[in-house]
Design a protein around this motif. Structure first.
Motif, PDB file in Angstrom:
ATOM      1  N   ASN A 180       0.809  -1.223   0.000  1.00 56.26           N
ATOM      2  CA  ASN A 180       0.000   0.000   0.000  1.00 56.26           C
ATOM      3  C   ASN A 180       0.837   1.266   0.000  1.00 56.26           C
ATOM      4  O   ASN A 180       0.627   2.156  -0.818  1.00 56.26           O
ATOM      5  CB  ASN A 180      -0.953   0.012   1.197  1.00 56.26           C
ATOM      6  N   GLN A 181       1.790   1.400   0.904  1.00 57.41           N
ATOM      7  CA  GLN A 181       2.546   2.645   1.014  1.00 57.41           C
ATOM      8  C   GLN A 181       3.884   2.620   0.263  1.00 57.41           C
ATOM      9  O   GLN A 181       4.304   3.630  -0.286  1.00 57.41           O
ATOM     10  CB  GLN A 181       2.800   2.984   2.487  1.00 57.41           C
ATOM     11  N   ALA A 182       4.576   1.486   0.234  1.00 50.55           N
ATOM     12  CA  ALA A 182       5.945   1.439  -0.285  1.00 50.55           C
ATOM     13  C   ALA A 182       6.094   1.333  -1.798  1.00 50.55           C
ATOM     14  O   ALA A 182       7.190   1.589  -2.302  1.00 50.55           O
ATOM     15  CB  ALA A 182       6.699   0.269   0.365  1.00 50.55           C
ATOM     16  N   PRO A 183       5.076   0.941  -2.573  1.00 43.89           N
ATOM     17  CA  PRO A 183       5.309   0.755  -4.009  1.00 43.89           C
ATOM     18  C   PRO A 183       5.936   1.948  -4.717  1.00 43.89           C
ATOM     19  O   PRO A 183       6.713   1.763  -5.664  1.00 43.89           O
ATOM     20  CB  PRO A 183       3.906   0.451  -4.554  1.00 43.89           C
ATOM     21  N   HIS A 184       5.623   3.166  -4.299  1.00 47.67           N
ATOM     22  CA  HIS A 184       6.190   4.337  -4.976  1.00 47.67           C
ATOM     23  C   HIS A 184       7.708   4.367  -4.846  1.00 47.67           C
ATOM     24  O   HIS A 184       8.434   4.569  -5.830  1.00 47.67           O
ATOM     25  CB  HIS A 184       5.603   5.622  -4.381  1.00 47.67           C
ATOM     26  N   GLN A 185       8.208   4.159  -3.629  1.00 50.12           N
ATOM     27  CA  GLN A 185       9.656   4.195  -3.414  1.00 50.12           C
ATOM     28  C   GLN A 185      10.334   2.980  -4.046  1.00 50.12           C
ATOM     29  O   GLN A 185      11.450   3.093  -4.569  1.00 50.12           O
ATOM     30  CB  GLN A 185       9.966   4.276  -1.916  1.00 50.12           C
ATOM     31  N   LEU A 186       9.684   1.832  -4.021  1.00 44.05           N
ATOM     32  CA  LEU A 186      10.251   0.643  -4.651  1.00 44.05           C
ATOM     33  C   LEU A 186      10.305   0.795  -6.166  1.00 44.05           C
ATOM     34  O   LEU A 186      11.225   0.306  -6.826  1.00 44.05           O
ATOM     35  CB  LEU A 186       9.444  -0.598  -4.259  1.00 44.05           C
ATOM     36  N   ASP A 187       9.322   1.484  -6.723  1.00 49.32           N
ATOM     37  CA  ASP A 187       9.348   1.785  -8.154  1.00 49.32           C
ATOM     38  C   ASP A 187      10.545   2.666  -8.493  1.00 49.32           C
ATOM     39  O   ASP A 187      11.268   2.408  -9.467  1.00 49.32           O
ATOM     40  CB  ASP A 187       8.051   2.491  -8.561  1.00 49.32           C
ATOM     41  N   LEU A 188      10.779   3.716  -7.691  1.00 50.95           N
ATOM     42  CA  LEU A 188      11.917   4.596  -7.949  1.00 50.95           C
ATOM     43  C   LEU A 188      13.235   3.849  -7.808  1.00 50.95           C
ATOM     44  O   LEU A 188      14.165   4.052  -8.599  1.00 50.95           O
ATOM     45  CB  LEU A 188      11.888   5.791  -6.994  1.00 50.95           C
ATOM     46  N   LEU A 189      13.325   2.972  -6.804  1.00 49.96           N
ATOM     47  CA  LEU A 189      14.539   2.191  -6.601  1.00 49.96           C
ATOM     48  C   LEU A 189      14.916   1.437  -7.871  1.00 49.96           C
ATOM     49  O   LEU A 189      16.071   1.475  -8.326  1.00 49.96           O
ATOM     50  CB  LEU A 189      14.338   1.217  -5.440  1.00 49.96           C
ATOM     51  N   GLN A 190      13.967   0.748  -8.462  1.00 52.75           N
ATOM     52  CA  GLN A 190      14.263  -0.054  -9.649  1.00 52.75           C
ATOM     53  C   GLN A 190      14.424   0.806 -10.899  1.00 52.75           C
ATOM     54  O   GLN A 190      15.168   0.442 -11.814  1.00 52.75           O
ATOM     55  CB  GLN A 190      13.169  -1.102  -9.845  1.00 52.75           C
ATOM     56  N   TRP A 191      13.754   1.953 -10.934  1.00 56.80           N
ATOM     57  CA  TRP A 191      13.928   2.875 -12.052  1.00 56.80           C
ATOM     58  C   TRP A 191      15.365   3.413 -12.076  1.00 56.80           C
ATOM     59  O   TRP A 191      15.955   3.585 -13.139  1.00 56.80           O
ATOM     60  CB  TRP A 191      12.934   4.030 -11.925  1.00 56.80           C
ATOM     61  N   PHE A 192      15.925   3.620 -10.897  1.00 52.17           N
ATOM     62  CA  PHE A 192      17.290   4.127 -10.785  1.00 52.17           C
ATOM     63  C   PHE A 192      18.347   3.019 -10.907  1.00 52.17           C
ATOM     64  O   PHE A 192      19.404   3.232 -11.495  1.00 52.17           O
ATOM     65  CB  PHE A 192      17.489   4.834  -9.440  1.00 52.17           C
ATOM     66  N   MET A 193      18.071   1.849 -10.335  1.00 55.72           N
ATOM     67  CA  MET A 193      19.104   0.814 -10.185  1.00 55.72           C
ATOM     68  C   MET A 193      19.009  -0.327 -11.190  1.00 55.72           C
ATOM     69  O   MET A 193      19.967  -1.074 -11.368  1.00 55.72           O
ATOM     70  CB  MET A 193      19.034   0.226  -8.772  1.00 55.72           C
ATOM     71  N   GLY A 194      17.857  -0.511 -11.820  1.00 57.47           N
ATOM     72  CA  GLY A 194      17.729  -1.590 -12.789  1.00 57.47           C
ATOM     73  C   GLY A 194      17.137  -2.861 -12.194  1.00 57.47           C
ATOM     74  O   GLY A 194      16.676  -2.875 -11.043  1.00 57.47           O
ATOM     75  N   PRO A 195      17.155  -3.969 -12.952  1.00 58.02           N
ATOM     76  CA  PRO A 195      16.476  -5.199 -12.537  1.00 58.02           C
ATOM     77  C   PRO A 195      17.066  -5.810 -11.264  1.00 58.02           C
ATOM     78  O   PRO A 195      18.280  -5.820 -11.062  1.00 58.02           O
ATOM     79  CB  PRO A 195      16.677  -6.136 -13.728  1.00 58.02           C
ATOM     80  N   VAL A 196      16.179  -6.353 -10.426  1.00 58.42           N
ATOM     81  CA  VAL A 196      16.562  -7.048  -9.198  1.00 58.42           C
ATOM     82  C   VAL A 196      16.821  -8.516  -9.510  1.00 58.42           C
ATOM     83  O   VAL A 196      16.101  -9.147 -10.296  1.00 58.42           O
ATOM     84  CB  VAL A 196      15.443  -6.928  -8.147  1.00 58.42           C
ATOM     85  N   THR A 197      17.861  -9.092  -8.885  1.00 54.19           N
ATOM     86  CA  THR A 197      18.145 -10.520  -9.084  1.00 54.19           C
ATOM     87  C   THR A 197      17.959 -11.354  -7.817  1.00 54.19           C
ATOM     88  O   THR A 197      17.661 -12.543  -7.901  1.00 54.19           O
ATOM     89  CB  THR A 197      19.574 -10.733  -9.593  1.00 54.19           C
ATOM     90  N   GLU A 198      18.144 -10.753  -6.623  1.00 52.44           N
ATOM     91  CA  GLU A 198      18.041 -11.540  -5.389  1.00 52.44           C
ATOM     92  C   GLU A 198      17.612 -10.659  -4.229  1.00 52.44           C
ATOM     93  O   GLU A 198      17.983  -9.483  -4.147  1.00 52.44           O
ATOM     94  CB  GLU A 198      19.377 -12.205  -5.064  1.00 52.44           C
ATOM     95  N   VAL A 199      16.829 -11.248  -3.315  1.00 53.70           N
ATOM     96  CA  VAL A 199      16.284 -10.521  -2.156  1.00 53.70           C
ATOM     97  C   VAL A 199      16.380 -11.398  -0.917  1.00 53.70           C
ATOM     98  O   VAL A 199      16.103 -12.607  -0.974  1.00 53.70           O
ATOM     99  CB  VAL A 199      14.797 -10.148  -2.396  1.00 53.70           C
TER     100      VAL A 199
END
Length: 357
Positions: A180-199
């Motif tokens: 609910n609240q975090a998708p905006h910041q998580l979207d920016l994270l990937q827009w800046f850093m690129g594809p995620v491979t591991e979490v």
């Protein structure tokens, strides 16, 4: 460009925000609302001088709707998006796009089959402070983005969770702070850093015993580029402190944005009260620009209604994408990336192990 005719699916708090933003844009026309509760949909329609419908397909055909804004509770996004696409409308979905990547895939594949465009709300991409970071990355001013931090320290009280029956449950909301609240910041994270491979992640409920879902999540992330990030998002800090995304490059330079400050914004219940600003900027030769940018952003903030203005910019981009038959800035594939990251965080927390994407 002819006016793009919009319909809204459901009539809750965030739908009012979208209706106000849509009606403020000359290139767009809000023409209809759909919902199951007759009294609520009629009241919403009267407020915005539009037509009300109880059938999505009928609304799209009868009101000659070009695009719909999906503003229903999260678990219903996929159902409503698919019905609208099959009826011939382009679809712009309030975040999160869906609750699972397989549902995102269904939406994307259906849009491709019926030749329609899908977008996902992420209006913070249009913040001037965010745009500066994107340009700095594109121009190579950071070298390679290698380290990132997402920190969102907010608060939601019991009244917030009681304000709608679907909030705070796994079946009704699909999750907590992550969806609910975090998708905006998580979207920016990937827009800046690129594809995620591991979490690798943990999540828990710290101080909200009246809800089922998490109010706090922490994660370590690896990217395909070799970069790394840490994520801390929480709804457990009264009254809410800030949300920030920081990027540190291989050159040693750092940039950052405070996307939200003070008490966290709640759609339909509050307004954006502080301007988004760059809070870190150490690119050689540009260190002194921070003070001027802060002044500029404060002045600009005073000249607009920040609660709806940036949604309007995304609506314009989506309308132009329809007119020119191009992808919008935040298309279905971009929306899916955020869901894949959230899905991995939940899975890692449940299984107590790293999760590969």
């Amino acid at each position: 460009m002819n006016k793009i005719r919009f319909g809204i699916l459901t009539y809750g708090k965030v739908a009012h925000l979208h209706a106000q933003a849509l009606q403020a844009i000359p290139e767009l026309e809000l023409v209809s609302v759909w919902g199951r509760d007759r009294e609520k949909r009629e009241q919403f329609a009267e407020t915005y001088n539009i037509k009300a419908f109880d059938d999505i397909s009928k609304m799209i055909r009868t009101a000659q709707v070009d695009a719909v804004l999906v503003a229903s509770p999260h678990p219903q996004h996929v159902e409503h998006s698919l019905e609208a696409l099959e009826a011939g409308a382009h679809v712009l979905i309030e975040k999160p796009m869906a609750l699972h990547t397989n549902d995102c895939d269904r939406i994307i594949e259906t849009a491709q089959r019926v030749n329609r465009i899908v977008g996902v709300i992420s209006q913070r991409r249009w913040y001037p402070a965010v745009q500066r970071i994107r340009r700095a990355i594109d121009e190579g001013k950071l070298g390679k983005p290698m380290i990132a931090q997402v920190t969102m320290l907010g608060w939601r009280d019991e009244a917030y969770y009681r304000s709608d029956p679907w909030r705070g449950s796994w079946t009704g909301e699909g999750g907590g702070v992550l969806v609910n609240q975090a998708p905006h910041q998580l979207d920016l994270l990937q827009w800046f850093m690129g594809p995620v491979t591991e979490v690798f992640a943990y999540w828990d409920n710290i101080n909200h015993p009246y809800i089922e879902v998490e109010d706090t999540a922490l994660a370590l992330v690896r990217f395909a580029s070799g970069g790394m990030a840490n994520i801390l998002v929480s709804n457990s800090q009264k009254p809410g402190i800030y949300a920030k995304v920081h990027i540190h490059g291989s050159s040693g330079a750092s940039v950052g944005v405070q996307t939200d400050g003070g008490a966290m914004f709640v759609a339909g219940l509050s307004k954006v009260t502080e301007p988004p600003i760059n809070d870190i900027w150490t690119i050689p030769g540009e260190e002194n620009k921070l003070q001027q940018w802060t002044q500029d952003d404060n002045q600009f903030f005073k000249s607009i209604d920040a609660t709806t203005y940036f949604h309007g910019l995304q609506f314009k981009d989506f309308a132009e994408a329809i007119a020119l038959n191009r992808p919008p800035l935040v298309d279905g594939l971009e929306g899916r990336k955020t869901i894949a990251l959230i899905e991995a965080i939940y899975k890692s927390g449940r299984e107590h192990r790293p999760v590969s994407l």
